[in-house]
Motif scaffolding. Structure first.
Motif, PDB file in Angstrom:
ATOM      1  N   SER A 163       0.846  -1.191   0.000  1.00 53.60           N
ATOM      2  CA  SER A 163       0.000   0.000   0.000  1.00 53.60           C
ATOM      3  C   SER A 163       0.877   1.235   0.000  1.00 53.60           C
ATOM      4  O   SER A 163       1.959   1.244   0.594  1.00 53.60           O
ATOM      5  CB  SER A 163      -0.907   0.023   1.235  1.00 53.60           C
ATOM      6  OG  SER A 163      -1.745  -1.104   1.288  1.00 53.60           O
ATOM      7  N   SER A 183      -4.027  -1.043  -8.242  1.00 53.91           N
ATOM      8  CA  SER A 183      -5.339  -0.418  -8.106  1.00 53.91           C
ATOM      9  C   SER A 183      -5.223   0.791  -7.204  1.00 53.91           C
ATOM     10  O   SER A 183      -4.185   0.997  -6.561  1.00 53.91           O
ATOM     11  CB  SER A 183      -6.357  -1.411  -7.541  1.00 53.91           C
ATOM     12  OG  SER A 183      -5.956  -1.845  -6.254  1.00 53.91           O
ATOM     13  N   LYS A 184      -6.288   1.600  -7.154  1.00 55.54           N
ATOM     14  CA  LYS A 184      -6.244   2.788  -6.313  1.00 55.54           C
ATOM     15  C   LYS A 184      -7.590   3.047  -5.672  1.00 55.54           C
ATOM     16  O   LYS A 184      -8.628   2.670  -6.209  1.00 55.54           O
ATOM     17  CB  LYS A 184      -5.778   4.014  -7.109  1.00 55.54           C
ATOM     18  CG  LYS A 184      -6.680   4.384  -8.294  1.00 55.54           C
ATOM     19  CD  LYS A 184      -6.054   5.515  -9.090  1.00 55.54           C
ATOM     20  CE  LYS A 184      -6.876   5.893 -10.316  1.00 55.54           C
ATOM     21  NZ  LYS A 184      -8.113   6.597  -9.961  1.00 55.54           N
ATOM     22  N   ASP A 185      -7.519   3.668  -4.511  1.00 50.42           N
ATOM     23  CA  ASP A 185      -8.708   4.105  -3.787  1.00 50.42           C
ATOM     24  C   ASP A 185      -8.633   5.620  -3.727  1.00 50.42           C
ATOM     25  O   ASP A 185      -7.848   6.179  -2.943  1.00 50.42           O
ATOM     26  CB  ASP A 185      -8.723   3.484  -2.386  1.00 50.42           C
ATOM     27  CG  ASP A 185      -9.976   3.825  -1.606  1.00 50.42           C
ATOM     28  OD1 ASP A 185     -10.560   4.907  -1.832  1.00 50.42           O
ATOM     29  OD2 ASP A 185     -10.368   3.011  -0.747  1.00 50.42           O
ATOM     30  N   ASN A 186      -9.421   6.271  -4.564  1.00 51.74           N
ATOM     31  CA  ASN A 186      -9.331   7.732  -4.662  1.00 51.74           C
ATOM     32  C   ASN A 186      -9.703   8.412  -3.342  1.00 51.74           C
ATOM     33  O   ASN A 186      -9.115   9.431  -2.977  1.00 51.74           O
ATOM     34  CB  ASN A 186     -10.243   8.235  -5.780  1.00 51.74           C
ATOM     35  CG  ASN A 186      -9.750   7.818  -7.152  1.00 51.74           C
ATOM     36  OD1 ASN A 186      -8.555   7.650  -7.366  1.00 51.74           O
ATOM     37  ND2 ASN A 186     -10.677   7.632  -8.073  1.00 51.74           N
ATOM     38  N   ALA A 187     -10.663   7.857  -2.644  1.00 57.31           N
ATOM     39  CA  ALA A 187     -11.105   8.475  -1.390  1.00 57.31           C
ATOM     40  C   ALA A 187      -9.993   8.472  -0.338  1.00 57.31           C
ATOM     41  O   ALA A 187      -9.921   9.372   0.505  1.00 57.31           O
ATOM     42  CB  ALA A 187     -12.328   7.756  -0.854  1.00 57.31           C
ATOM     43  N   LYS A 188      -9.122   7.473  -0.416  1.00 56.77           N
ATOM     44  CA  LYS A 188      -8.035   7.355   0.558  1.00 56.77           C
ATOM     45  C   LYS A 188      -6.704   7.822  -0.008  1.00 56.77           C
ATOM     46  O   LYS A 188      -5.686   7.762   0.700  1.00 56.77           O
ATOM     47  CB  LYS A 188      -7.908   5.898   1.018  1.00 56.77           C
ATOM     48  CG  LYS A 188      -9.122   5.362   1.759  1.00 56.77           C
ATOM     49  CD  LYS A 188      -8.895   3.929   2.199  1.00 56.77           C
ATOM     50  CE  LYS A 188     -10.095   3.394   2.956  1.00 56.77           C
ATOM     51  NZ  LYS A 188      -9.895   1.979   3.381  1.00 56.77           N
ATOM     52  N   ASN A 189      -6.687   8.263  -1.269  1.00 53.65           N
ATOM     53  CA  ASN A 189      -5.420   8.638  -1.933  1.00 53.65           C
ATOM     54  C   ASN A 189      -4.377   7.539  -1.750  1.00 53.65           C
ATOM     55  O   ASN A 189      -3.220   7.807  -1.406  1.00 53.65           O
ATOM     56  CB  ASN A 189      -4.890   9.967  -1.386  1.00 53.65           C
ATOM     57  CG  ASN A 189      -5.676  11.151  -1.898  1.00 53.65           C
ATOM     58  OD1 ASN A 189      -6.240  11.127  -2.987  1.00 53.65           O
ATOM     59  ND2 ASN A 189      -5.728  12.208  -1.106  1.00 53.65           N
ATOM     60  N   THR A 190      -4.800   6.317  -1.961  1.00 57.03           N
ATOM     61  CA  THR A 190      -3.936   5.161  -1.727  1.00 57.03           C
ATOM     62  C   THR A 190      -3.880   4.292  -2.977  1.00 57.03           C
ATOM     63  O   THR A 190      -4.901   4.064  -3.624  1.00 57.03           O
ATOM     64  CB  THR A 190      -4.434   4.343  -0.537  1.00 57.03           C
ATOM     65  OG1 THR A 190      -4.395   5.165   0.639  1.00 57.03           O
ATOM     66  CG2 THR A 190      -3.562   3.121  -0.303  1.00 57.03           C
ATOM     67  N   TYR A 203      -2.471   0.501  -4.415  1.00 54.23           N
ATOM     68  CA  TYR A 203      -2.136  -0.845  -3.957  1.00 54.23           C
ATOM     69  C   TYR A 203      -1.431  -1.621  -5.067  1.00 54.23           C
ATOM     70  O   TYR A 203      -1.749  -1.466  -6.247  1.00 54.23           O
ATOM     71  CB  TYR A 203      -3.406  -1.601  -3.551  1.00 54.23           C
ATOM     72  CG  TYR A 203      -4.232  -0.887  -2.523  1.00 54.23           C
ATOM     73  CD1 TYR A 203      -5.320  -0.103  -2.899  1.00 54.23           C
ATOM     74  CD2 TYR A 203      -3.924  -0.979  -1.166  1.00 54.23           C
ATOM     75  CE1 TYR A 203      -6.089   0.566  -1.956  1.00 54.23           C
ATOM     76  CE2 TYR A 203      -4.689  -0.317  -0.221  1.00 54.23           C
ATOM     77  CZ  TYR A 203      -5.762   0.456  -0.627  1.00 54.23           C
ATOM     78  OH  TYR A 203      -6.509   1.116   0.314  1.00 54.23           O
TER      79      TYR A 203
END
Length: 116
Positions: A21, A70-77, A79
């Motif tokens: 992450s 992949s990415k989680d835009n809400a968490k600016n993260t 993976y």
């Protein structure tokens, strides 16, 4: 300024899986490319995978079919899911963020060791 914090490295047996992450904070624009690079001892840093803000991905030939990004835009993260790991995947993995026009940020790196 942007800060990148990686996590998820460790020791895994050949054939195993790990998920890395990278959490980004600071001045992140709407258009960017984030990715992962690896550096093995005595070798240059090389691309593993990237993902754009629009979701386009790119992979090194050596990891195609085994790794996903992949990415989680809400968490600016971002993976990096690494499956079917091989001893040659052993390296320090670095998170990277590029933003127009020439901003280029690196994380501190996380060690991945694939060994029995």
């Amino acid at each position: 300024q942007v800060q990148l914090v990686e996590s998820g490295g460790g020791l895994v047996q050949p054939g195993g899986s790990l998920r890395l992450s990278c959490a980004a904070s600071g001045s992140i624009f709407s258009i960017y490319t984030m990715g992962w690079y690896l550096q093995a001892p005595g070798k240059e840093r090389e691309l593993v995978a990237t993902i754009t803000s629009g979701g386009s991905t790119n992979f090194a030939d050596s990891v195609k079919g085994r790794f996903t990004i992949s990415k989680d835009n809400a968490k600016n993260t971002v993976y990096l899911q690494m499956n079917s790991l091989k001893p040659e995947d052993t390296a320090v993995y670095y998170c990277n963020l590029k933003q127009f026009p020439d901003a280029n940020y690196w994380g501190q790196g996380t060690q991945v060791t694939v060994s029995s």
